[in-house]
Design a protein around this motif. Structure first.
Motif, short mmCIF file in Angstrom:
data_model
loop_
_atom_site.label_atom_id
_atom_site.label_comp_id
_atom_site.label_asym_id
_atom_site.label_seq_id
_atom_site.Cartn_x
_atom_site.Cartn_y
_atom_site.Cartn_z
N PRO A 196 -2.38 4.20 -2.90
CA PRO A 196 -2.04 2.98 -2.70
C PRO A 196 -0.05 3.29 -2.63
O PRO A 196 0.02 1.92 -1.88
CB PRO A 196 -1.74 1.87 -4.04
N LEU A 197 0.28 4.25 -2.35
CA LEU A 197 1.52 4.65 -2.98
C LEU A 197 2.11 4.89 -0.96
O LEU A 197 3.34 4.16 -0.56
CB LEU A 197 2.19 6.24 -3.20
N ARG B 117 -7.22 -4.61 -0.33
CA ARG B 117 -5.96 -4.45 -0.92
C ARG B 117 -5.06 -2.91 -1.46
O ARG B 117 -5.72 -2.56 -2.69
CB ARG B 117 -4.74 -5.23 -1.18
N PRO B 118 -3.82 -2.51 -1.29
CA PRO B 118 -2.88 -1.29 -2.34
C PRO B 118 -3.11 -1.59 -3.40
O PRO B 118 -2.90 -3.19 -3.41
CB PRO B 118 -2.27 -1.43 -1.48
N ALA B 119 -3.09 -0.91 -4.66
CA ALA B 119 -2.96 -1.35 -6.55
C ALA B 119 -2.70 -0.35 -7.10
O ALA B 119 -2.94 0.29 -6.77
CB ALA B 119 -3.79 -3.25 -7.07
N ARG C 136 0.71 -1.19 0.67
CA ARG C 136 0.16 0.35 0.04
C ARG C 136 0.76 0.82 0.40
O ARG C 136 1.82 1.39 0.72
CB ARG C 136 -1.18 -0.23 1.53
N PHE C 137 0.77 2.38 -1.05
CA PHE C 137 1.09 3.71 -0.86
C PHE C 137 0.12 4.46 -1.28
O PHE C 137 -0.63 4.62 -2.05
CB PHE C 137 2.43 2.93 -2.72
N THR C 138 -0.35 5.16 -0.25
CA THR C 138 -0.84 6.42 0.01
C THR C 138 -0.30 7.89 -0.78
O THR C 138 0.41 8.18 0.53
CB THR C 138 -1.93 6.68 1.43
N ALA C 139 -0.03 8.55 -1.05
CA ALA C 139 0.90 9.82 -1.74
C ALA C 139 0.09 10.57 -2.21
O ALA C 139 0.97 11.09 -2.66
CB ALA C 139 1.68 8.70 -2.65
N PRO C 140 -0.57 11.79 -2.23
CA PRO C 140 -0.74 13.35 -2.71
C PRO C 140 0.22 13.19 -2.07
O PRO C 140 0.87 14.33 -3.12
CB PRO C 140 -1.66 13.86 -2.11
#
Length: 492
Positions: free
Chosen positions: A200-201, A309-311, A13-17
């Motif tokens: 997800p980042l 799930r992150p993708a 998982r990458f969450t990214a603003p």
């Protein structure tokens, strides 16, 4: 545009603003692009707090109930873009009539917030939980609320006392002598996961490198070949994207297995959905689902198999740009509706996926025309659009084209979208040819925030033939050719 007929690699998982501002290198999988980079990319950099959504289809905008389930004494349907739950009477306990969603991951000691909007046809008490989905049903959140005819927003912060992949959210509405209807909408379960913006980042530690890509499989089978070490280090070690189509077999199993492997490795997977009916206009990579109905089932299962799930997903390379090759307006309208349906499925069934709708390449379709097609095909529903998949144009050319597309989106429709660029074969730019041209070179590997792109990704597999043409005149599309891979490494 032919992909690799191979499997993919793990990425979490990458969450990214905000995290996207931290251009940290990430290795990817299959695809056309630019010069080689380090095999194992670094983490995305220092993380910033980000909200990660754990609930799928909490808005019901797609008109479907799944993956929400109904227990005994309840019947659910979507009505006016909200969930309507008809509850039977004559029940003794709250859990005798309930709805819920399973497979919610929870981390012990982490803070979460459950929120939703709800009302009911009568004044009634409802029990709301976040709990284990099986005995002993331990519930870090267990609250009672009163619903009536006024729609209200409820928000419940809590800290998990569980470490599990098998959590669930429930609305327990039993225990009444008479029946009623409840109306629930905008259900959200979020957590601060140390990322940058809920995507997800920030939920992962780099891109998942496909251990079963065509180059990786070739190297394993030919370890004594003098070319193997270079192909491993320069190509196989950088490939992330896995292409999914009919060759993948059962799509639920194939996607879930790939994403599960990535999740276990705490890496971010990159997937390509490539099964639109009439794919590639019947050219080298022709094929696709046999009917619109079959495609809807396939793409819905694809998105559901990713779940929470992150993708990262690239939606249907060439399908938007090749709208003109379809025989008549009826076929074009079908294509438009299918692509829009795909964007809705990823929006509703895979909330931690950043999906990008393929938008061709820098010199294919006029930017205004592409902007109109993206709007019609549902780019608003997903993260953004992808450029240069399986092509050779430089990142700068792609970024310039993306700017023109976004300018048109902004002036016509009032929004812009992030974009990603396939850099797997664009190290020397384009010579105007697209089918196994000589003199091309691998490009920059999977990274964040390069050249104006949200990510640069290896989507096409360097060394996989585009078809029986160019420097691989006798090799069918999707077949790995080690000598072509070496050409891509050396720029010959």
């Amino acid at each position: 545009m032919q992909p690799s007929n191979s499997a993919g690699s793990p990425f979490r998982r990458f969450t990214a603003p905000a995290a996207l501002m931290l251009a940290a290198a990430l290795t990817t999988a299959c695809g056309p692009s630019e010069p080689p980079a380090p095999a194992e990319a670094e983490a995305l950099g220092s993380r910033t707090d980000a909200l990660t959504e754990l609930v799928s289809n909490g808005t019901f905008n797609g008109g479907t109930v799944s993956p929400w389930w109904s227990g005994p004494n309840t019947q659910s349907r979507v009505e006016n873009a909200r969930l309507r739950v008809d509850v039977g009477g004559g029940t003794a306990n709250p859990w005798d009539a309930l709805i819920g969603q399973d497979d919610i991951p929870l981390v012990n000691g982490r803070a979460y917030t459950l929120s939703f909007t709800a009302s009911a046809s009568v004044s009634t008490t409802v029990r709301v939980t976040v709990q284990l989905e099986s005995a002993p049903y331990t519930a870090p959140l267990d609250r009672q609320i009163t619903l009536d005819g006024t729609s209200r927003r409820f928000t419940f912060p809590f800290t998990s006392t569980l470490a599990t992949q098998a959590g669930q959210v429930t609305f327990q509405m039993g225990g009444r002598a008479t029946g009623f209807s409840a109306f629930i909408d905008d259900i959200s379960l979020t957590t601060e996961d140390g990322g940058g913006g809920g995507g997800p980042l920030s939920m992962t530690n780099g891109f998942y490198i496909d251990p079963n890509s065509n180059p990786a499989n070739w190297v394993r089978a030919n370890s004594g070949d003098s070319r193997a070490a270079r192909i491993q280090s320069s190509v196989a070690n950088n490939l992330a994207a896995r292409w999914f189509a009919a060759w993948s077999g059962d799509i639920t199993t194939a996607v879930s297995s790939f994403v599960s492997a990535a999740d276990a490795a705490d890496k971010l997977p990159v997937l390509v959905a490539y099964n639109i009916p009439g794919r590639d206009c019947g050219s080298h990579s022709g094929g696709g689902a046999g009917s619109p109905e079959a495609y809807r089932t396939w793409i819905s299962s694809f998105a559901a198999a990713i779940g929470n799930r992150p993708a990262v997903v690239i939606i249907e390379p060439d399908a938007v740009a090749q709208l003109d090759c379809l025989a008549n307006d009826a076929e074009r309208q079908t294509r438009i509706s299918l692509i829009r349906y795909a964007t809705e499925q990823f929006r509703d069934r895979a909330p931690n996926t950043w999906a990008y709708l393929d938008a061709g390449n820098a010199l294919w379709i006029n930017a205004d025309t592409m902007a109109q097609r993206l709007e019609n095909m549902g780019v608003r529903n997903v993260r953004g659009f992808a450029l240069n998949v399986s092509n050779f144009y430089t990142t700068a050319q792609s970024a310039s084209y993306a700017g023109s597309v976004n300018s048109s989106l902004s002036s016509r429709y009032g929004y812009t979208k992030p974009f990603v660029v396939d850099t797997s074969r664009n190290g020397n730019g384009s010579n105007g040819e697209w089918c196994n041209p000589a003199g091309r070179k691998i490009g920059t590997t999977n990274q964040v925030g390069v050249g104006g792109a949200e990510m640069t990704l290896w989507i096409k597999v360097p060394g996989d033939s585009d078809g029986q043409c160019g420097v691989a005149p006798n090799t069918p599309a999707g077949t790995f050719v080690p000598d072509v891979a070496l050409r891509m490494i050396d720029g010959l």
